[in-house]
Design an enzyme around this catalytic site. Structure first.
Site, PDB file in Angstrom:
ATOM      1  N   SER A   1     -64.641 -69.926 -10.758  1.00 57.91           N
ATOM      2  CA  SER A   1     -64.201 -69.314  -9.510  1.00 57.91           C
ATOM      3  C   SER A   1     -64.120 -67.810  -9.678  1.00 57.91           C
ATOM      4  O   SER A   1     -63.712 -67.316 -10.726  1.00 57.91           O
ATOM      5  CB  SER A   1     -62.819 -69.875  -9.143  1.00 57.91           C
ATOM      6  OG  SER A   1     -62.183 -69.008  -8.231  1.00 57.91           O
TER       7      SER A   1
ATOM      8  N   GLU B   1     -59.068 -69.671  -3.723  1.00 58.78           N
ATOM      9  CA  GLU B   1     -59.863 -70.543  -4.578  1.00 58.78           C
ATOM     10  C   GLU B   1     -60.208 -71.843  -3.854  1.00 58.78           C
ATOM     11  O   GLU B   1     -61.307 -72.385  -4.016  1.00 58.78           O
ATOM     12  CB  GLU B   1     -59.080 -70.829  -5.877  1.00 58.78           C
ATOM     13  CG  GLU B   1     -59.936 -71.333  -7.010  1.00 58.78           C
ATOM     14  CD  GLU B   1     -59.247 -71.209  -8.371  1.00 58.78           C
ATOM     15  OE1 GLU B   1     -58.449 -70.273  -8.556  1.00 58.78           O
ATOM     16  OE2 GLU B   1     -59.516 -72.049  -9.230  1.00 58.78           O
TER      17      GLU B   1
ATOM     18  N   GLU C   1     -62.310 -53.828 -15.312  1.00 56.75           N
ATOM     19  CA  GLU C   1     -62.650 -54.112 -13.903  1.00 56.75           C
ATOM     20  C   GLU C   1     -61.407 -54.393 -13.055  1.00 56.75           C
ATOM     21  O   GLU C   1     -61.505 -54.515 -11.846  1.00 56.75           O
ATOM     22  CB  GLU C   1     -63.637 -55.289 -13.834  1.00 56.75           C
ATOM     23  CG  GLU C   1     -63.114 -56.646 -14.282  1.00 56.75           C
ATOM     24  CD  GLU C   1     -63.330 -56.919 -15.770  1.00 56.75           C
ATOM     25  OE1 GLU C   1     -63.424 -55.954 -16.548  1.00 56.75           O
ATOM     26  OE2 GLU C   1     -63.361 -58.105 -16.150  1.00 56.75           O
TER      27      GLU C   1
ATOM     28  N   CYS D   1     -57.595 -69.104 -13.536  1.00 59.53           N
ATOM     29  CA  CYS D   1     -56.254 -68.519 -13.672  1.00 59.53           C
ATOM     30  C   CYS D   1     -55.894 -68.201 -15.108  1.00 59.53           C
ATOM     31  O   CYS D   1     -55.050 -67.362 -15.371  1.00 59.53           O
ATOM     32  CB  CYS D   1     -55.190 -69.482 -13.151  1.00 59.53           C
ATOM     33  SG  CYS D   1     -55.578 -70.138 -11.563  1.00 59.53           S
TER      34      CYS D   1
ATOM     35  N   LYS E   1     -52.695 -62.596 -21.130  1.00 56.79           N
ATOM     36  CA  LYS E   1     -52.492 -61.784 -19.923  1.00 56.79           C
ATOM     37  C   LYS E   1     -52.495 -60.298 -20.259  1.00 56.79           C
ATOM     38  O   LYS E   1     -52.782 -59.461 -19.416  1.00 56.79           O
ATOM     39  CB  LYS E   1     -51.169 -62.160 -19.257  1.00 56.79           C
ATOM     40  CG  LYS E   1     -51.184 -63.523 -18.577  1.00 56.79           C
ATOM     41  CD  LYS E   1     -51.929 -63.494 -17.267  1.00 56.79           C
ATOM     42  CE  LYS E   1     -52.070 -64.890 -16.683  1.00 56.79           C
ATOM     43  NZ  LYS E   1     -53.091 -64.950 -15.620  1.00 56.79           N
TER      44      LYS E   1
END
Lengths: 632, 411
Positions: free
Chosen positions: A359, A312, A406, A339, A398
């Site tokens: 990102s 990153e 993906e 994140c 999560k």
């Protein structure tokens, strides 16, 4: 004592009626800055506008609450906290009664006792489900109150069968409205604390219930899976989807190689599940426990957090180069972190047109999954199809993240199961393991080394600090100019923070940055994310380079999978533990991590943001928008 | 469906001491504008006018609080969400005396310094909107509304009509404000009170239609004229909506202090068993207490008077009222939301003779909790009728000798 404002109040659109009554200068002039009151014969002087509940806390008088939460704006709906205020005709809710005159309060009287007993009876009336089959057994506010307020029978009757269907549709959360007591903490969490607004009260009178938009399944609304509602639900009406049975199954299966990665913030919190005070870090004891539970290898998510920083940070520098040197109009600045899966889903729903700013790096959890089933499998001659990759996360989102279609760049599902801190604590307890009294043990090799920079990912501002420690050094060849590498301006619990770091000189590759000032911003809680995104949309973030956003208040340490309860004080204690542990680690910067050096030498040979990295460690996003389901 | 306009029939002239007494349009406002704002507030305070919605908060005091607030934006709201079962007196004011109460709002705006007003109209009264709108236009034409009202430079005030959507709870002033703001109609925590923190956080006075109507007469004729009508603690008159077992139901204006006996005589009601004063949230008065009077110090009411003849079983009435509340509770606070179904169940048990003495004691304790611990006036007052019926009409039910078994229910 200052007038404490809950986190939600600073950030959100909480209606006027749910805010602490404002104290104007005129009020202070007329009434004085403080007021002397008497609570149960105890005299105390409090700032004007303090609630009775807060005043009582100051003198250690406990008033029971159910709908009140330290993080949330006012409600005053459960009425458990009613007290007698001399001169008032009715009982007053201590949580929402602001003190503006010298009052006499009785927190305990026959009428108050009867009221609380009756209210708890009423709350239990339609609360369906036995305590012993409930995820919140022994940690349920309703259960505790029932015991404290003398419930031995259901005086006003009790529902004989469930009234509502449970909602299991989401990958992350389960809703069982049969256990709901309509305290509306989830509503206030979702609307005011997080500004997502998936939950709301609907219908009237005895038919009132908490619903999603059009009462759709949770998976069909714009829930970001942050799980903050779970952490604030007083009962078991909301829980995370628990995969621990599936994890037991693979542990028992001798053909499976079951590995677990542990994220930084559960280590500073899981002790709470075992009676330790908040802010007790138990990293090495946890390693021992996990090995005893039966995981074949215990690894550290910090390793891939370091990897994330390499990727990153490099991505940021490349973006800067493309924008500043190559004048590439298609590259977006500022770059946002990726994140936090709650944040990622938030921007996918709410600002899909701004996804170019995020990102492309996968989160540390997913990077770990991809590396474990490739590099680790190859190195150790394990067939990747037999590896079961489990993660210990502070997070309910999560669970959704590892189910994203993906996330299979290793050729397999990168991460098989994401366990929350609470769920893993349950597994440890089931083995009879006494976590606080275990001997220490280290992480396993090779994915068990992480830097202090990675560790602080667990706190809001941590990713930023880690990225700066590395990026600054790449650009200038020198360490960040902060004492002991502690970049204190990016730390803390303010909702939005900014920092500027001048780059006085730069090494050859990054000469174009010489003389520039790196401008960064940090936000936590999606209500703050919304503010930041609105600034972005209004063009007010021009000149900013890097922005860290965590979906949960406090960052991961306040995640939706962390031990319950949560409060500002608990989160601060966890943060303190994390920053303290960082200080004592041998590596404080991601690029110093020897395994990071090794992996770029052996495996990701074309370097950070290289071809292989892009295949395994980077991802793309889905512009979801706010409408889910069939489009016209 | 289009509702056809009915030809307005010539109605017999209504008669009363205050509201229905003679007054010229604009007379109250004209007089008010001649004196200082503070003097208007003082005059209303001196008149001892109390809120006509039923709660009886002194209007002058409410205005004083709002007037004291230093805020550029203040609001005057007329509560026309007449929803109490058995009340229909605001309907008369809205349809026949619109200029009167609207003028009262303008006087209030002058007194507290408001620029914007709202008429929060019960959804079911939407048919009054066109007439009210044209009345507002008329007022603007006559400089009784709009800019520089009555030639007073800088006194600007406008009124907007907003419709409720049929929720009884929106008659509670803070729920009304929530509804005005576009939120779910739920009562707020008090304090803060609307006079300090009301609509969109600004000082707001909410008064009943009838209160505004009375204001005009006070402004025109003086506090001293008003004060002598009624009783010492309850100045003026009350519009009563009388219905039920009587020959002449309707809206009456009566001076405070009128006894139930007198009301029954006035409406030609004979062989009366009980009178429900104050609608579903009021109390049920037995024959032995018919000397009691309508007044804030005795039987306070928003105006609903329901007469029950000898044949009525009052448990039916209690059940009916509670079912109304079960639907109309906002569902916010525990005592009200969960307590009402328990009371309904208790009434059913009483009717079947299944309720024991001990359980009734529990139920009355629950009623106390609902009265003391509910968040708003609805929850606090919804057990009133039940309690008074249980206490006053013991012949209407029989207690079971068996103590109550713990029971479960489904749905």
């Amino acid at each position: 004592m200052d007038n404490k404002k809950p986190f939600a109040e600073d950030t959100s659109r909480a209606p006027v009626s749910q805010r602490t009554q404002p104290v104007s200068e005129a009020d202070k002039k007329a009434l004085g800055a403080t007021v002397k009151i008497v609570i149960d014969d105890v005299e105390i002087t409090v700032p004007l506008g303090t609630t009775i509940l807060d005043a009582a806390k100051e003198v250690n008088i406990k008033i029971p609450t159910l709908c009140h939460h330290d993080d949330l704006c006012l409600a005053g709906v459960c009425r458990m906290c009613v007290v007698e205020v001399e001169g008032e005709r009715t009982l007053q809710a201590a949580c929402s009664y602001p003190i503006f005159r010298p009052i006499k309060v009785k927190t305990y009287s026959p009428a108050v006792r009867r009221a609380r007993r009756n209210i708890i009876q009423l709350s239990l009336r339609r609360h369906y489900g036995e305590c012993y089959s409930c995820a919140r057994n022994n940690n349920c506010e309703l259960q505790t109150l029932a015991k404290e307020y003398g419930v031995t029978t259901y005086k006003f009757g009790h529902v004989s069968e469930p009234l509502y269907e449970k909602d299991f549709s989401s990958h992350s959360l389960e809703r069982d409205m049969n256990k709901c007591v309509l305290c509306r903490r989830c509503v206030r969490t979702c609307i005011d604390l997080q500004e997502v607004g998936v939950l709301e009260a609907a219908y009237r009178g005895s038919e009132t219930k908490i619903v999603t938009y059009l009462d759709k399944p949770l998976t069909d609304v714009i829930c970001i899976n942050c799980g903050q509602c779970i952490n604030r639900c007083p009962t078991g009406a909301l829980k995370a989807k628990d995969p621990s049975q599936a994890v037991w199954d693979v542990i028992e299966d001798p053909t499976k190689h079951v590995i677990i990665q542990t994220a930084p913030s559960p280590r500073a919190a899981i002790g709470e599940e075992f009676g330790l005070p908040a802010g007790t870090s138990v990293t090495k004891k946890l390693n021992t426990a996990l090995k005893r539970v039966g995981f074949d290898k215990v690894f550290d998510t910090n390793f891939t957090a370091d990897l994330t920083i390499m990727e990153e940070g490099t991505e940021l520098l490349l973006r800067l180069k493309k924008v500043l040197v190559e004048k590439d109009k298609n590259v977006k600045l500022p770059q946002f972190t990726s994140c936090s899966p709650g944040w990622v889903k938030y921007i996918e729903h709410f600002y899909p047109e701004k996804l170019g700013h995020v990102s492309s790096c996968k989160s540390p959890q997913q990077m770990f999954g991809a590396i474990a089933k490739t590099w680790y499998a190859e190195k150790n001659n394990i067939d990747a199809k037999n590896i079961v990759s489990v993660s210990l996360m502070p997070c309910s989102a999560k669970k959704f993240e590892c189910e994203r279609p993906e996330m299979d760049d290793s050729g397999f599902k990168d991460v098989d199961y994401a366990l929350t801190t609470r769920e893993l604590a349950g597994m440890i307890k089931e083995c009879g393991i006494d976590l606080p009294n275990l001997p220490d043990s280290d992480f396993d090799d090779p994915l068990g080394i992480g830097s202090g920079a990675a560790l602080i990912f667990g706190a809001t501002g941590g990713v930023m600090e880690a990225a700066l420690r590395t990026a600054y050094e790449i650009v200038t060849g020198e360490e960040v100019p902060f004492k002991k590498l502690n970049i204190t301006p990016v730390r803390g619990m303010d909702g939005i923070r900014t920092a500027e770091i001048p780059i006085k000189k730069a090494v050859k590759d990054w000469k174009f940055l010489e003389g520039a000032t790196l401008k960064v911003m940090i936000g936590h809680g999606t209500a703050n994310a919304k503010k930041i995104m609105d600034m972005l949309c209004e063009g007010k973030l021009d000149g900013y380079h890097f922005i860290e956003i965590m979906a949960c208040p406090g960052g991961c340490l306040g995640g939706g999978g962390q031990p319950i309860p949560t409060s500002p004080a608990i989160r601060e204690a966890r943060a303190k533990a994390i920053y303290k542990e960082d200080q004592g680690l041998p590596y404080r910067k991601s690029h110093d991590n020897p395994i990071i050096k090794q992996i770029y030498k052996e495996f990701l040979t074309d370097g950070p943001c290289g071809h292989k990295s892009h295949k395994l460690l980077h991802t793309s996003y889905t512009a979801r928008g706010k409408w889910i389901g069939k489009k016209k | 469906m289009k509702v056809k306009d009915k030809k307005t029939k010539e109605l017999p002239k209504r008669q009363g001491l205050v509201i229905f007494s003679e007054i010229e349009n604009g007379a109250g406002l004209k007089k008010a504008l001649k004196i200082k704002k503070e003097q208007v507030v003082a005059e209303i305070s001196a008149s001892n006018l109390k809120g006509r919605g039923g709660a009886g908060f002194p209007a002058g005091l409410k205005w004083k609080f709002a007037a004291q607030e230093k805020d550029e934006q203040k609001y005057v709201v007329c509560n026309a969400d007449e929803g109490e079962p058995g009340t229909f007196k605001d309907k008369v004011l809205l349809s026949e005396y619109a200029p009167l109460f609207l003028e009262g709002m303008v006087i209030a705006a002058y007194a507290v310094g408001a620029k914007q007003g709202f008429v929060y109209l019960r959804g079911e009264y939407r048919s009054f909107v066109p007439a009210l709108e044209s009345e507002l236009k008329e007022m603007k034409k006559n400089n009784l509304l709009g800019e520089n009202i009555g030639g007073k430079k800088g006194f600007n005030f406008d009124i907007e009509i907003r419709l409720g959507a049929g929720a009884y709870i929106c008659g509670e002033e803070t729920a009304l404000i929530e509804s005005l703001e576009g939120n779910r109609g739920e009562p707020r925590n008090r304090p803060p009170f609307p006079v300090n923190t009301g609509y969109n956080g600004h000082p707001t006075i909410v008064n009943n239609v009838e209160t505004f109507a009375a204001v005009v007469h006070i402004a025109a004729k003086g506090a001293d004229w008003f004060k002598v009508i009624g009783t010492e603690k309850s100045a003026g008159t009350k519009l009563l909506s009388v219905s039920g077992d009587c020959k002449k139901p309707g809206v009456y204006e009566a001076a405070y202090g009128i006894s139930i006996k007198e009301i029954l005589k006035m409406t030609d009601a004979k062989d009366v068993k009980a009178v429900q004063v104050g609608g579903a949230s009021g109390v049920c008065v037995p024959k032995s207490q018919f000397d009691r009077t309508i007044a804030y110090e005795d039987l306070s009411t928003g105006g609903s008077i329901i007469i029950f003849g000898q044949k009525r079983n009052l448990l039916d009435a209690a059940e009916n009222f509670l079912e109304f509340f079960e639907e109309e509770s906002c569902g916010q606070c525990t005592p009200c939301r969960e307590g009402i179904p328990v009371l309904i169940e208790a009434v059913k048990m009483l009717k079947k003779g299944e309720c024991g003495k001990e359980y009734l004691k529990d139920i009355l304790s629950l009623c106390e909790t609902m009265q003391l611990a509910s968040k708003c006036g609805l929850g606090q007052s919804c057990p009133n009728a039940f309690i008074s019926i249980i206490n006053n009409f013991k012949k209407d039910y029989a207690l079971s000798k068996n103590s109550k078994q713990e029971k479960t229910f489904n749905g």
